[in-house]
Design a protein around this motif. Structure first.
Motif, PDB file in Angstrom:
ATOM      1  N   THR A  61     -80.546  82.260  90.478  1.00  0.00           N
ATOM      2  CA  THR A  61     -80.475  83.455  91.351  1.00  0.00           C
ATOM      3  C   THR A  61     -79.039  83.625  91.772  1.00  0.00           C
ATOM      4  O   THR A  61     -78.232  82.683  91.689  1.00  0.00           O
ATOM      5  N   CYS A 110     -72.664  90.503  92.310  1.00  0.00           N
ATOM      6  CA  CYS A 110     -72.459  89.113  91.863  1.00  0.00           C
ATOM      7  C   CYS A 110     -71.014  88.683  92.070  1.00  0.00           C
ATOM      8  O   CYS A 110     -70.127  89.519  92.285  1.00  0.00           O
ATOM      9  N   LEU A 144     -75.884  83.710  94.095  1.00  0.00           N
ATOM     10  CA  LEU A 144     -75.588  82.798  95.212  1.00  0.00           C
ATOM     11  C   LEU A 144     -75.584  83.501  96.562  1.00  0.00           C
ATOM     12  O   LEU A 144     -75.998  82.931  97.572  1.00  0.00           O
ATOM     13  N   HIS A 145     -75.110  84.759  96.608  1.00  0.00           N
ATOM     14  CA  HIS A 145     -74.873  85.388  97.917  1.00  0.00           C
ATOM     15  C   HIS A 145     -76.047  86.211  98.431  1.00  0.00           C
ATOM     16  O   HIS A 145     -76.257  86.299  99.630  1.00  0.00           O
ATOM     17  N   ASN A 146     -76.800  86.824  97.559  1.00  0.00           N
ATOM     18  CA  ASN A 146     -77.910  87.632  98.070  1.00  0.00           C
ATOM     19  C   ASN A 146     -79.277  87.154  97.599  1.00  0.00           C
ATOM     20  O   ASN A 146     -80.293  87.758  97.933  1.00  0.00           O
ATOM     21  N   GLY A 147     -79.303  86.074  96.782  1.00  0.00           N
ATOM     22  CA  GLY A 147     -80.586  85.485  96.386  1.00  0.00           C
ATOM     23  C   GLY A 147     -81.387  86.301  95.399  1.00  0.00           C
ATOM     24  O   GLY A 147     -82.517  85.953  95.066  1.00  0.00           O
ATOM     25  N   GLU A 148     -80.797  87.402  94.868  1.00  0.00           N
ATOM     26  CA  GLU A 148     -81.495  88.210  93.861  1.00  0.00           C
ATOM     27  C   GLU A 148     -81.604  87.410  92.547  1.00  0.00           C
ATOM     28  O   GLU A 148     -80.745  86.578  92.246  1.00  0.00           O
ATOM     29  N   PRO A 149     -82.628  87.679  91.724  1.00  0.00           N
ATOM     30  CA  PRO A 149     -82.711  86.983  90.423  1.00  0.00           C
ATOM     31  C   PRO A 149     -81.498  87.331  89.543  1.00  0.00           C
ATOM     32  O   PRO A 149     -81.021  88.475  89.558  1.00  0.00           O
ATOM     33  N   ASP A 164     -71.361  83.107  89.993  1.00  0.00           N
ATOM     34  CA  ASP A 164     -72.619  83.443  89.320  1.00  0.00           C
ATOM     35  C   ASP A 164     -72.413  83.545  87.804  1.00  0.00           C
ATOM     36  O   ASP A 164     -73.213  83.050  87.012  1.00  0.00           O
TER      37      ASP A 164
END
Length: 980
Positions: A627, A693, A629-634, A697
């Motif tokens: 995912t 991203c 790192l900063h917003n946890g999105e896939p 990432d």
């Protein structure tokens, strides 16, 4: 004073007779050589086995000595044998006669098929020859001959050498030798007579026996029996009723339609003339005694049919003309030509297009004209023959290649042209034959040629045939021009080239094959791009390559202009301008609104907060675990551009450019940026697929090793994973960081292409058009040699000759070494072709012999025997005939001679009138099964005391050979030197 000076003058005139003369020095040198070679004393070997002279290994050592200023070479010839255990036999061997004298009586190796002439005449296993060193020198005068023979005799006596020593006299072609062998109390003299004309009384056994007996001069009244070995050789030259089975290829059939175009994919094979010129039959009577047989000038018992032993050898035709060898040799000759295609055929093929490019006045009107509607359904004639009309305009009606031949070849090279499927838009690179993993198929890896089912391979075979049968060099140039025009037609109309494996160029193949594969890659990319576009009004605006089959030249000029400008600008760009420029070539979008919306966003250089508002595009699929790192999105894996395929010359060119940038900091930086075009493209795709991203990432997906994770305990005591970039990623002004800052969120389909198919295709087409016939032949020669080797292997399988299998392996090993170099030497290529021709000649000989002996018409058991006999004839110098004249092979040979004699008898009456001789003799000759023998050889042996009745009984031998123009007697007569 005068009186005093007289005695002094007498003192100075004293001659020193102790000074060595030239003759003594020469003898000393001969002795020195014999000592160096350890030829002193008697070394008795084992009794000679049958056939050892042919099957055993002979070696020789040479040295050079001189008599005054006349140089001689001394050569020691010897048969290698296992050393015998002589312990306990010393006493017996002291009085034993020398080995060579014992060999004179040995009957196991009479008439060896392949041996030194002295071995054949005297049956020796070891001897030394002194001969003039220079080829033109000869010892002609009798006094010089005697002086040399005296020197030999003294040297043998001084050293105790028991090996026979010969001196070559007269001209070398006469093969005249005199010599001597000495032992304890015995001596053998080797003498020789050589005449052009044969005295009548010595043409038969009884006359030769008289010479032998008179020469021995035996004092005993009841003479010990004389042992006789006789060989008559008969030559068969006229092969009646056996025509040479090889038919020359029917050139008309290649065009007539009955054979079809597939004939162009085959190489011819075989000899144009009979590769077997003569058959020599040797009939031998190995053990006869004087009283058993009668052979004189009136009557002879020696009937060849009754001979107990028959052996056969074949004489091969000198350098028979072989079709496959000629084909490849003629193709090699093209490599030495200097002319370009235009010089061979006249004015340039592409003149018409050139005029269109030059006509600048109409450039604007051409741009504003509506593009012609593409016709999807094309006929076969259009497909294969579009561009030929242009050539004929310049060349007139006469063209080097016949229209039928050209059509046949083009349909053979491009079988898809005959299929309507191609024009329905369903194109494929399907090969006619699925690639097999066999040894023969993978041979192209070793030869750096092309797969045997590929277009390049077929083209090589067609050019080879055109060069030999249809127009020579002009025909080659004509076909090549047609081929280049076909390539351009396919590029412009999105038709894939058949007979090429899909994927990037295969660097194991020849460069021409790689270029064609590169062109196919371009067509594939262009097809994929065209298929990806939706049919909408915007297509006409955004399509930068509408394609026009009739006016390719204008488009080529525009593309080239655009590309050269782009290349000039690329080298000195900063990171900011690296991915975006005025000349940038974008993939065409199907949605113009999307272009507007995202195009404005791509201009921003903001961080994740600004880019997070962008709509994600160009996603392939979601990553399973990671995912952001900063917003946890896939984290999504983006659709990326494939790296540009390259041929070996482009790779070499690129490496040279990179090497020239030097080792300075600026050069290294520029090199890194040039090498990272693919990296930048992937970063832009990643940003577009994952808005918001960061570089971390991207690194976690692209280069996981550069993201180091550690387990750390936080303030609350929980163990958490903390990750950071690797040390190399943290280096100031790091290339990855710079590229990341420069990269904009652009999906792959809107990026500048890493692989500009338009430019690369035009480069390939230009490269092909510029090839001279000589360059073309150089490119395709490995394919031709590859095809020749496969042809030879195929033909050998039918005959199954073990010696040929070994030679083919040697040819493959040799060719692999030679053809892997970019420009092999002509001499090495000629060696390979000569090896292939030799194999072809061997196979042709096998077929010739099988036809003559009728192996196909026999029953199974006889067939196997005959085939074994034929294969032995090819591999051995002489083959024994089982059962002599009564065996199966013997009966066939007898029949061959009978047929030849009958044919000769039919032609005789006209000549008989002119020919002298009694009628009986002529009649007898005409009905005889065999012709008069071409050679008669006799060996007479006896063990007789010489020179006195009480002398030791020693071996005596005389060999005689009688041919049409040659008579030779070679005698070895031994005498007792202790009791005489």
């Amino acid at each position: 004073m005068a009186a005093d000076s007289e005695p002094e003058s007498e003192v100075f005139e004293i001659t020193d007779f102790t000074t060595a003369s030239e003759w003594e020095r020469f003898i000393s040198k001969v002795e020195e050589v014999l000592n160096d070679w350890k030829l002193i004393g008697n070394s008795l070997g084992k009794p000679l086995e049958k056939g050892i002279f042919t099957s055993g290994t002979w070696e020789e050592k040479s040295d050079e000595i001189s008599f005054a200023d006349f140089r001689f070479s001394v050569t020691h010839h010897y048969l290698i044998q296992e050393s015998t255990d002589k312990e306990g036999k010393d006493e017996e061997s002291e009085d034993a006669i020398p080995q060579s004298m014992q060999d004179l009586l040995c009957m196991n190796n009479d008439f060896p098929p392949r041996a030194h002439c002295l071995v054949r005449w005297y049956g020796l296993r070891e001897f030394v020859v002194i001969a003039p060193a220079a080829h033109g020198d000869a010892v002609l005068s009798e006094s010089k001959c005697n002086l040399l023979l005296s020197s030999v005799s003294i040297a043998l006596g001084n050293t105790g050498c028991q090996v026979p020593l010969f001196v070559q006299i007269h001209h070398k072609w006469r093969r005249m030798y005199v010599g001597e062998c000495q032992g304890p109390g015995v001596r053998t003299d080797f003498e020789m007579v050589h005449l052009r004309k044969v005295p009548n009384q010595y043409t038969h056994l009884s006359g030769l026996l008289d010479i032998f007996k008179s020469k021995i001069g035996c004092p005993l009244t009841p003479l010990p029996p004389v042992s006789i070995a006789i060989r008559f050789t008969y030559v068969l030259q006229d092969w009646q009723q056996y025509f040479w089975p090889q038919q020359p290829p029917d050139i008309d059939a290649l065009v007539g339609g009955e054979v079809g175009g597939l004939e162009f994919g085959k190489l011819p094979f075989g000899a144009c003339e009979d590769p077997i010129s003569e058959l020599h039959l040797a009939t031998t009577w190995p053990h006869l005694t004087e009283g058993i047989i009668v052979d004189n000038d009136v009557y002879s018992d020696l009937d060849p049919i009754q001979a107990p032993h028959w052996s056969v050898r074949v004489r091969k035709a000198d350098n028979p003309q072989c079709l496959l060898g000629d084909f490849v040799t003629e193709f090699l000759k093209i490599c030495r030509r200097k002319e370009s295609t235009d010089e061979i055929l006249g004015r340039s093929t592409f003149e018409e297009e050139g005029r269109e490019v030059a006509d600048i006045t109409h450039a604007l009107s051409k741009l504003t004209e509506p593009a012609p509607v593409p016709i999807h359904k094309l006929s076969v004639s259009n497909m294969v023959h579009t561009a030929k009309k242009k050539i004929r305009k310049h060349r007139g009606e006469e063209s080097p290649l016949n229209n039928d031949v050209l059509n046949t070849i083009l349909l053979f090279l491009f079988p898809d042209a005959a299929s309507e499927k191609l024009f329905d838009g369903t194109t494929s690179t399907d090969n006619n034959n699925p690639p097999s993993e066999g040894e023969d198929y993978t041979l192209y890896n070793q030869f750096k040629s092309a797969p045997s089912d590929s277009l390049t391979y077929k083209l090589a075979l067609c050019l080879c045939m055109i060069n030999f049968y249809h127009g020579g060099l002009k025909g080659v140039a004509h076909l090549w021009q047609e081929f280049v025009l076909e390539m351009r037609f396919r590029w412009e109309n999105n038709f894939l080239i058949p007979g090429l494996a899909s994927g990037p160029p295969d660097l194991r193949c020849c460069l021409l094959h790689q270029k064609l594969q590169m062109l196919n890659c371009c067509i594939e990319r262009k097809q994929a791009r065209d298929e990806g576009k939706k049919p909408s009004p915007s297509d006409n605006v955004t399509n930068t390559y509408p394609g026009n089959t009739g006016k390719a030249g204008g488009q080529l000029g525009m593309d080239h202009l655009r590309d050269t400008e782009k290349e000039k600008g690329e080298m000195g760009k900063s990171w900011d301008s690296w991915s975006d420029s005025e000349e940038e070539f974008f993939e065409c979008l199907s949605d113009t609104e999307e272009l507007k919306g995202n195009g404005q966003e791509t201009g921003k250089k903001g961080g994740p907060k600004e880019t997070a508002n962008l709509k994600p595009e160009g996603r392939l699929h979601q990553h399973g675990k990671l995912t952001l790192l900063h917003n946890g999105e896939p984290l999504y894996i983006p659709v990326t551009q494939e790296p540009a395929p390259m041929t070996e010359d482009l790779l070499e060119e690129q490496s040279e450019v990179l090497a020239k940038l030097g080792t300075s900091a600026e050069g290294a930086h520029l090199r890194a940026r040039m090498q990272s075009a693919c990296l930048l493209s992937d970063m832009e795709s990643f940003k577009a697929a994952n808005p918001g991203c960061f570089l971390e990432d991207f690194v976690r997906w692209y280069s996981p090793r550069d993201y180091i994770e550690e387990e750390v305990t936080d303030e609350k005591g929980n163990v958490i994973l903390k990750g950071e970039l690797s040390a190399r990623m943290k280096i100031p002004s790091n290339m990855w960081v710079e590229a990341w800052e420069t990269a904009k969120p652009i999906p792959a389909r809107r990026q500048r292409r890493l692989f500009d198919d338009t430019r690369e295709a035009e480069k390939v087409l230009h490269y092909l058009a510029m090839q001279k016939p000589a360059d073309l032949a150089r490119h395709l020669l490995p394919c031709v040699i590859h095809a020749a080797v496969l042809k030879v292997k195929e033909e050998e399988c039918l005959e199954n000759i073990s010696s040929v299998k070994k030679i083919i392996k040697q040819i493959i090993a040799h060719s692999s070494k030679v053809l892997h170099f970019p420009n092999p030497e002509d001499k090495k290529l000629e060696e390979i072709i000569l090896q292939i021709t030799n194999v072809e000649a061997i196979i042709a000989r096998a077929r010739s012999l099988k036809a003559k002996f009728g192996t196909e018409k026999c029953e199974q058991e006889e067939k196997e025997d005959l085939e074994r006999f034929v294969s032995c004839l090819l591999e051995q110098p002489e083959v024994s005939v089982t059962g002599a004249g009564r065996g199966h092979a013997g009966r066939i040979i007898h029949k061959l001679f009978v047929n030849a004699q009958r044919a000769a008898a039919v032609a005789l009456p006209e000549e008989d009138v002119k020919r002298p001789g009694c009628p009986e003799e002529r009649r007898q000759n005409s009905v005889s099964d065999f012709p008069p023998p071409a050679g008669r050889e006799l060996i007479l042996r006896a063990t007789v005391p010489r020179p006195a009745p009480y002398s030791k009984a020693l071996p005596q031998r005389m060999y005689s050979v009688l041919t049409k123009e040659d008579f030779r007697l070679a005698g070895a007569f031994s005498s007792d030197t202790s009791f005489f």
